[in-house]
Design a protein around this motif. Structure first.
Motif, PDB file in Angstrom:
ATOM      1  N   SER A  16      -3.401  -1.394  -0.678  1.00  0.00           N
ATOM      2  CA  SER A  16      -4.793  -1.467  -0.204  1.00  0.00           C
ATOM      3  C   SER A  16      -5.285  -2.875   0.116  1.00  0.00           C
ATOM      4  CB  SER A  16      -5.719  -0.850  -1.265  1.00  0.00           C
ATOM      5  OG  SER A  16      -5.511  -1.450  -2.525  1.00  0.00           O
TER       6      SER A  16
ATOM      7  N   LEU B  34     -16.531   9.677  -7.135  1.00  0.00           N
ATOM      8  CA  LEU B  34     -16.992   8.716  -6.137  1.00  0.00           C
ATOM      9  C   LEU B  34     -17.986   7.731  -6.754  1.00  0.00           C
ATOM     10  CD1 LEU B  34     -16.641   7.991  -3.167  1.00  0.00           C
ATOM     11  CD2 LEU B  34     -18.556   9.494  -2.627  1.00  0.00           C
TER      12      LEU B  34
ATOM     13  N   LEU C 191     -16.011   5.249  -8.926  1.00  0.00           N
ATOM     14  CA  LEU C 191     -15.276   4.253  -8.135  1.00  0.00           C
ATOM     15  C   LEU C 191     -16.215   3.241  -7.485  1.00  0.00           C
ATOM     16  CD1 LEU C 191     -12.593   6.578  -6.488  1.00  0.00           C
ATOM     17  CD2 LEU C 191     -12.220   4.881  -8.286  1.00  0.00           C
ATOM     18  N   MET C 192     -17.392   3.704  -7.041  1.00  0.00           N
ATOM     19  CA  MET C 192     -18.370   2.767  -6.456  1.00  0.00           C
ATOM     20  C   MET C 192     -18.920   1.835  -7.528  1.00  0.00           C
ATOM     21  SD  MET C 192     -20.366   5.179  -3.709  1.00  0.00           S
ATOM     22  CE  MET C 192     -21.189   3.844  -2.849  1.00  0.00           C
TER      23      MET C 192
ATOM     24  N   ALA D 255      -7.226  -0.653  -4.762  1.00  0.00           N
ATOM     25  CA  ALA D 255      -7.306   0.734  -5.244  1.00  0.00           C
ATOM     26  C   ALA D 255      -6.678   0.857  -6.629  1.00  0.00           C
ATOM     27  CB  ALA D 255      -6.587   1.657  -4.260  1.00  0.00           C
TER      28      ALA D 255
ATOM     29  N   LEU E 274      -9.299   9.457  -3.956  1.00  0.00           N
ATOM     30  CA  LEU E 274     -10.537   8.860  -3.450  1.00  0.00           C
ATOM     31  C   LEU E 274     -10.497   7.334  -3.490  1.00  0.00           C
ATOM     32  CD1 LEU E 274     -13.279  11.210  -4.942  1.00  0.00           C
ATOM     33  CD2 LEU E 274     -12.651  10.952  -2.550  1.00  0.00           C
ATOM     34  N   SER E 275      -9.703   6.804  -4.407  1.00  0.00           N
ATOM     35  CA  SER E 275      -9.673   5.351  -4.588  1.00  0.00           C
ATOM     36  C   SER E 275      -9.087   4.626  -3.381  1.00  0.00           C
ATOM     37  CB  SER E 275      -8.861   5.012  -5.848  1.00  0.00           C
ATOM     38  OG  SER E 275      -8.747   3.620  -6.022  1.00  0.00           O
TER      39      SER E 275
ATOM     40  N   LEU F 238     -11.586   4.482  -0.224  1.00  0.00           N
ATOM     41  CA  LEU F 238     -12.777   3.702  -0.549  1.00  0.00           C
ATOM     42  C   LEU F 238     -12.451   2.209  -0.623  1.00  0.00           C
ATOM     43  CD1 LEU F 238     -15.795   3.630  -1.331  1.00  0.00           C
ATOM     44  CD2 LEU F 238     -15.083   3.889  -3.722  1.00  0.00           C
ATOM     45  N   SER F 239     -11.371   1.862  -1.316  1.00  0.00           N
ATOM     46  CA  SER F 239     -10.972   0.452  -1.438  1.00  0.00           C
ATOM     47  C   SER F 239     -10.606  -0.146  -0.084  1.00  0.00           C
ATOM     48  CB  SER F 239      -9.775   0.320  -2.390  1.00  0.00           C
ATOM     49  OG  SER F 239     -10.157   0.592  -3.714  1.00  0.00           O
TER      50      SER F 239
ATOM     51  N   LEU G   6     -11.707   0.736   2.882  1.00  0.00           N
ATOM     52  CA  LEU G   6     -12.931   0.538   3.667  1.00  0.00           C
ATOM     53  C   LEU G   6     -13.695  -0.703   3.205  1.00  0.00           C
ATOM     54  CD1 LEU G   6     -14.226   4.217   4.014  1.00  0.00           C
ATOM     55  CD2 LEU G   6     -13.417   2.734   5.857  1.00  0.00           C
ATOM     56  N   LEU G   7     -13.796  -0.888   1.880  1.00  0.00           N
ATOM     57  CA  LEU G   7     -14.527  -2.032   1.340  1.00  0.00           C
ATOM     58  C   LEU G   7     -13.828  -3.346   1.682  1.00  0.00           C
ATOM     59  CD1 LEU G   7     -15.574  -0.671  -2.177  1.00  0.00           C
ATOM     60  CD2 LEU G   7     -17.101  -1.223  -0.278  1.00  0.00           C
TER      61      LEU G   7
ATOM     62  N   LEU H 239     -23.714  -1.319  -4.521  1.00  0.00           N
ATOM     63  CA  LEU H 239     -22.649  -0.404  -4.931  1.00  0.00           C
ATOM     64  C   LEU H 239     -22.881   0.130  -6.349  1.00  0.00           C
ATOM     65  CD1 LEU H 239     -19.521  -2.263  -3.491  1.00  0.00           C
ATOM     66  CD2 LEU H 239     -20.372  -0.024  -2.785  1.00  0.00           C
TER      67      LEU H 239
END
Length: 354
Positions: free
Chosen positions: A87, A212, A215-216, A251, A286-287, A290-291, A293-294, A318
């Motif tokens: 990631s 979610l 993780l956020m 991630a 999900l990790s 999300l990671s 994208l961030l 976040l």
């Protein structure tokens, strides 16, 4: 569609844990070049792992994950682990260059020590505690832990790699058939992990918001911690700041899931479980996106997130979002429960009228 039975999915997991993962770790450890001026980086990574392991779990009950439950222990294993190879590294190479990729790889050495060794010992200790194996003497417990460690291919490959590194060997020093076989097995790792997650994941709607949110909140916690370190240490080099953010937002790692799977296999016939592998797969599923994208968003924004005010603002947003999603879930659940109570009361009153 061809993977229609649970046994076939378990077969993929066994290939990952017993072939692809050991080969990947072996190659990664043999490729380590320890440089004196970079030795601080793995220590900083270990400090981040420790912060996430000891402090972040205090927030889990707020998210609806109760203490001393399989989900709580699963989250506590996965949250402090980092998977920069999947990631973080590709984007660091693209946006920051080779020199910063080398620094990220050096920092990952500390993370590897934590996820491969420290978390394994933690997982086995929790297993003994949950299965009430405290009656074992210290010597017997150490013996059973040793047997469990040497029975895992991952641990055997780690020991072999560290031994070879100690004697100055590299992957090129090995016979061609050995290095080529290990390299090809290692190439299976990423596609098989992603395939396994896709086949095994089964996220419920209520669980989706909870994971979610967790993780956020993890991402917000990491960003705020890094912002604090940057402010205190006075780090002003923009690319250094971006590297720290990218690495910290990696991630969750698949390797703690290997420990969770090993413990779960030992508890097949037990009613009480130490971990929840299904919850772990959902967290991993999900990790990764999300990671990604961030990290991609931060690095592609130029120097915007290289300044403390922007870092603290992003961390706060976040964190608020992480706390907010589980609250929405709890509100929905309470509304559903109230509706069910009202419907039940109406049915009772209707029957009485009849």
């Amino acid at each position: 569609m061809k993977f229609s039975t649970k046994a076939e999915v378990v077969g993929i997991k066994k290939i990952i844990l017993n072939l692809a993962l050991p080969a990947t770790i072996f190659i990664a450890l043999l490729g380590i070049e320890v440089e004196a001026d970079l030795l601080l980086l793995p220590i900083l990574a270990l400090i981040l792992n420790a912060l996430l392991f000891f402090i972040f779990p205090l927030l889990l009950p707020i998210l609806g994950i109760e203490k001393e439950t399989p989900n709580y222990r699963t989250a506590k294993m996965l949250i402090p682990s980092l998977a920069p190879g999947l990631s973080c590294f590709p984007f660091v190479l693209e946006y920051l260059g080779d020199a910063f990729l080398a620094k990220a790889a050096m920092a990952d050495l500390g993370n590897k020590v934590f996820v491969l060794m420290i978390l394994y010992v933690v997982a086995m200790n929790w297993h003994y505690k949950v299965q009430q194996k405290k009656a074992q003497s210290g010597k017997a417990k150490l013996k059973s832990l040793g047997i469990a460690m040497i029975s895992e291919p991952v641990n055997l490959f780690i020991a072999a790699a560290l031994l070879l590194v100690g004697f100055g060997f590299t992957l090129d020093s090995l016979p061609f058939f050995a290095s080529e076989t290990l390299s090809r097995l290692s190439l299976l790792m990423t596609p098989l992990v992603l395939l396994y997650i896709g086949l095994a994941v089964n996220i419920k709607k209520d669980q989706l918001l909870q994971i979610l949110g967790m993780l956020m909140l993890r991402a917000g916690f990491v960003i705020l911690a890094i912002g604090l370190i940057i402010s205190i240490a006075g780090i002003a080099i923009e690319n250094e700041v971006l590297l720290m953010l990218s690495f910290g937002l990696s991630a969750c790692s698949f390797w703690p899931f290997a420990h969770i799977s090993a413990v779960d296999a030992a508890e097949q016939d037990r009613e009480r479980k130490t971990f929840n592998p299904n919850f772990a797969v959902s967290v991993l599923a999900l990790s990764f996106p999300l990671s990604t994208l961030l990290i991609l968003g931060i690095l592609s924004s130029g120097k915007l997130f290289a300044e403390p005010p922007a870092i603290f603002l992003l961390g706060a947003v976040l964190s608020v979002a992480g706390f907010g999603l589980p609250l929405i879930l709890q509100k929905k659940t309470s509304n559903i429960e109230e509706a069910e109570v009202i419907n039940t009361e109406l049915e009772i009153s209707t029957n009485e009228s009849s």
